[in-house]
Motif scaffolding. Sequence first.
Motif, PDB file in Angstrom:
ATOM      1  N   THR A 192      -5.106   7.870  -2.927  1.00  0.00           N
ATOM      2  CA  THR A 192      -3.871   8.616  -3.185  1.00  0.00           C
ATOM      3  C   THR A 192      -2.728   7.669  -3.558  1.00  0.00           C
ATOM      4  O   THR A 192      -1.569   7.918  -3.234  1.00  0.00           O
ATOM      5  CB  THR A 192      -3.478   9.446  -1.946  1.00  0.00           C
ATOM      6  N   GLY A 193      -3.071   6.590  -4.248  1.00  0.00           N
ATOM      7  CA  GLY A 193      -2.065   5.658  -4.733  1.00  0.00           C
ATOM      8  C   GLY A 193      -2.485   5.139  -6.102  1.00  0.00           C
ATOM      9  O   GLY A 193      -3.627   5.340  -6.526  1.00  0.00           O
ATOM     10  N   ILE A 194      -1.554   4.456  -6.787  1.00  0.00           N
ATOM     11  CA  ILE A 194      -1.937   3.822  -8.055  1.00  0.00           C
ATOM     12  C   ILE A 194      -2.899   2.666  -7.754  1.00  0.00           C
ATOM     13  O   ILE A 194      -2.980   2.193  -6.626  1.00  0.00           O
ATOM     14  CB  ILE A 194      -0.720   3.275  -8.841  1.00  0.00           C
TER      15      ILE A 194
ATOM     16  N   LEU B  41       3.854   1.486  -1.310  1.00  0.00           N
ATOM     17  CA  LEU B  41       4.428   1.599  -2.658  1.00  0.00           C
ATOM     18  C   LEU B  41       3.428   2.178  -3.649  1.00  0.00           C
ATOM     19  O   LEU B  41       3.811   2.931  -4.549  1.00  0.00           O
ATOM     20  CB  LEU B  41       4.930   0.226  -3.138  1.00  0.00           C
ATOM     21  N   THR B  42       2.152   1.841  -3.501  1.00  0.00           N
ATOM     22  CA  THR B  42       1.175   2.429  -4.439  1.00  0.00           C
ATOM     23  C   THR B  42       1.192   3.953  -4.334  1.00  0.00           C
ATOM     24  O   THR B  42       0.975   4.638  -5.329  1.00  0.00           O
ATOM     25  CB  THR B  42      -0.267   1.917  -4.216  1.00  0.00           C
ATOM     26  N   GLU B  43       1.489   4.458  -3.129  1.00  0.00           N
ATOM     27  CA  GLU B  43       1.601   5.919  -2.964  1.00  0.00           C
ATOM     28  C   GLU B  43       2.886   6.442  -3.597  1.00  0.00           C
ATOM     29  O   GLU B  43       2.883   7.477  -4.273  1.00  0.00           O
ATOM     30  CB  GLU B  43       1.582   6.275  -1.474  1.00  0.00           C
TER      31      GLU B  43
ATOM     32  N   MET C 178       0.162  -3.549  -9.746  1.00  0.00           N
ATOM     33  CA  MET C 178       1.349  -4.257  -9.232  1.00  0.00           C
ATOM     34  C   MET C 178       1.078  -5.751  -9.376  1.00  0.00           C
ATOM     35  O   MET C 178       0.334  -6.333  -8.598  1.00  0.00           O
ATOM     36  CB  MET C 178       1.604  -3.877  -7.774  1.00  0.00           C
TER      37      MET C 178
ATOM     38  N   LEU D   4      -7.699   3.085  -1.345  1.00  0.00           N
ATOM     39  CA  LEU D   4      -6.859   4.264  -1.148  1.00  0.00           C
ATOM     40  C   LEU D   4      -6.922   5.147  -2.395  1.00  0.00           C
ATOM     41  O   LEU D   4      -6.661   4.677  -3.503  1.00  0.00           O
ATOM     42  CB  LEU D   4      -5.411   3.811  -0.900  1.00  0.00           C
TER      43      LEU D   4
ATOM     44  N   LEU E 254       4.408   5.309  -6.077  1.00  0.00           N
ATOM     45  CA  LEU E 254       4.351   5.174  -7.530  1.00  0.00           C
ATOM     46  C   LEU E 254       3.317   6.108  -8.164  1.00  0.00           C
ATOM     47  O   LEU E 254       3.181   6.164  -9.383  1.00  0.00           O
ATOM     48  CB  LEU E 254       4.002   3.716  -7.896  1.00  0.00           C
ATOM     49  N   TYR E 255       2.591   6.824  -7.319  1.00  0.00           N
ATOM     50  CA  TYR E 255       1.410   7.566  -7.768  1.00  0.00           C
ATOM     51  C   TYR E 255       1.752   8.814  -8.576  1.00  0.00           C
ATOM     52  O   TYR E 255       0.976   9.252  -9.414  1.00  0.00           O
ATOM     53  CB  TYR E 255       0.599   7.951  -6.533  1.00  0.00           C
TER      54      TYR E 255
ATOM     55  N   ASP F   7       0.821  -1.209   0.000  1.00  0.00           N
ATOM     56  CA  ASP F   7       0.000   0.000   0.000  1.00  0.00           C
ATOM     57  C   ASP F   7       0.858   1.264   0.000  1.00  0.00           C
ATOM     58  O   ASP F   7       0.522   2.257  -0.662  1.00  0.00           O
ATOM     59  CB  ASP F   7      -0.954  -0.017   1.201  1.00  0.00           C
TER      60      ASP F   7
ATOM     61  N   TRP G  78      -8.119   4.793   6.022  1.00  0.00           N
ATOM     62  CA  TRP G  78      -8.761   5.442   4.872  1.00  0.00           C
ATOM     63  C   TRP G  78     -10.231   5.714   5.081  1.00  0.00           C
ATOM     64  O   TRP G  78     -10.788   6.590   4.448  1.00  0.00           O
ATOM     65  CB  TRP G  78      -8.588   4.615   3.602  1.00  0.00           C
TER      66      TRP G  78
ATOM     67  N   ASN H  73      -6.023  -1.169   6.815  1.00  0.00           N
ATOM     68  CA  ASN H  73      -5.869   0.242   6.424  1.00  0.00           C
ATOM     69  C   ASN H  73      -7.198   0.863   6.023  1.00  0.00           C
ATOM     70  O   ASN H  73      -7.469   2.027   6.335  1.00  0.00           O
ATOM     71  CB  ASN H  73      -4.879   0.381   5.267  1.00  0.00           C
TER      72      ASN H  73
END
Lengths: 407, 116
Positions: free
Chosen positions: B97-99, A358-360, B104, B95, A362-363, A356, B90, B85
């Motif tokens: 604010t992420g990809i 890392l998703t930030e 992934m 979420l 990479l954003y 989670d 959240w 989370n």
Amino acid sequence: MGNITEIPPLGSHELGTEAISAEHYSSQESFELEKEKIFKKTWLMAGREADVAKSGDYVTFFIDALEVSIIITKGQDNKIRAFYNACTHRAAHILNEPCGHTNFMTCGFHGWVFDLEGKLADVPGEELFGDFDKSKLGLKAVSVDIWGGFIFINLDPSPEVSLRDYLAPLNESFDKYLGHEDWTWSYGWRSKFNANWKLLVDAQIEGYHVDQTHRNTIAGAIPGEYAPALVYPDSIGVPARISAYRPEKMMGVQTDVALLSAKHGATSLYTKSENEFTAKDGEGVLNEDHPLWIFDAYLLFPNIVLFIQKGQILVQRTIPVSPSECFWEVDFFHTGTVDSFGQLFNSEQGRIQIRDVLTEDLYTAEGIQMNFNAGVIKDVYINQQEIPIRAYYHRLMKAFNGKDASQ
Amino acid sequence: MSHMIERPDLGHIQEEINQWALPTTEDRLVKRMKSSMEDIQRFYDAMHPHLATVIDYLNQFKVSDLVGDDLKLSRAALAMCEVDNAVNKWKKPILSTGIDTLRMVKKNGFNDRKVL
């Protein structure tokens, strides 16, 4: 000597304060220079020694931007070798799997057979060829060396520096710790981004972003002011590192799930383990004297960020495809095995937390790339905590011009 | 030698366990992403009071020996890592604010490039 819990300085201005041109993130010209002067000239992490443990084991490695595929094998003599994955008959790829085991490498096109040392061992219907010298048609060799249990290749037939000199100041202690046989690959992810490959590296080598980028995950577990940077101006292949420390008193949300996980292991970067965990051969590598230290992350030029902590190694790699496209990968190595459910719970919790986070990380890359491609932003501003970005840029310019940007 | 920890009685939350006891991390990720916050919260609230006991109970066994209802329970416990989370940070299933996490793609080894 200062207080033991003192955090090192966040960074410095020793490499200058001027804005940095963003041209190299988007221009085809810079990309061509990167291909010629970096990816064909420097040591590149291409595999893990444990994946070619036995004679006949092989892995393949692909550099998309160069359209180069490499085979890494272990021969009967237990020597690890690397070759271009190119049949010397009519240029077909010989091995197409990421890894495997074979005693001979047979091209699937017409059946030319190469031994593990790369020699052309058999040609079906050899008499059909005219003037023909099999001894000259072995696979084309690529420079290869091992450090820290990782296999590095170099497309330069005569690399300018040895791998060990390249990776200084990471010394024999690192080689020993990272190369310990107890490390095993646990899990990893791979993604494709519409962004320059260096942007995915940039996202990992400064602590200034932590408080804002990670406000919805680990805010407080590693505050920005606990993520200092250090540069190695004399190093050829290791421009900089960042470190992460816990605050004396944990801030942010420590959930019950995280606290239960912490009883059973040390997988999560973001929750202090209740277990006293001792890593083997970590002397000189792990900052164990500091009670708040979590990890150091080293930039290995050009495309690796190597996170080192007790009980976990984390490798982030980016492979360029075009100026605005890359593959990004992350891989985790752990010591020991997951036997009990408590260990599995700890592993799962750590894996999900970092996923989670890392998703930030990479954003932002794809939006930044758009602004560079559109020419909206032409320069970027780098503060002292972000000095690894500047060190990375200087190293890039040195590869381009033979001297760094400050000279 | 310490005494055996008995399996907690979870009959009253069996429906929630059944819903979330999916085999892989990726299955549980997709389940979380497709669920409403109400559904996620209901599962979390059902499991949360028992989680410490469940972990201690399951921790008596090797992971490879878990079968049947215990295997199912182990998967539901792992699903708590997936929803943590969303519930505690959240306050929503995904979420923002992420990809997209599904970008992934899980690898099968260090050199795996076939997955993507």
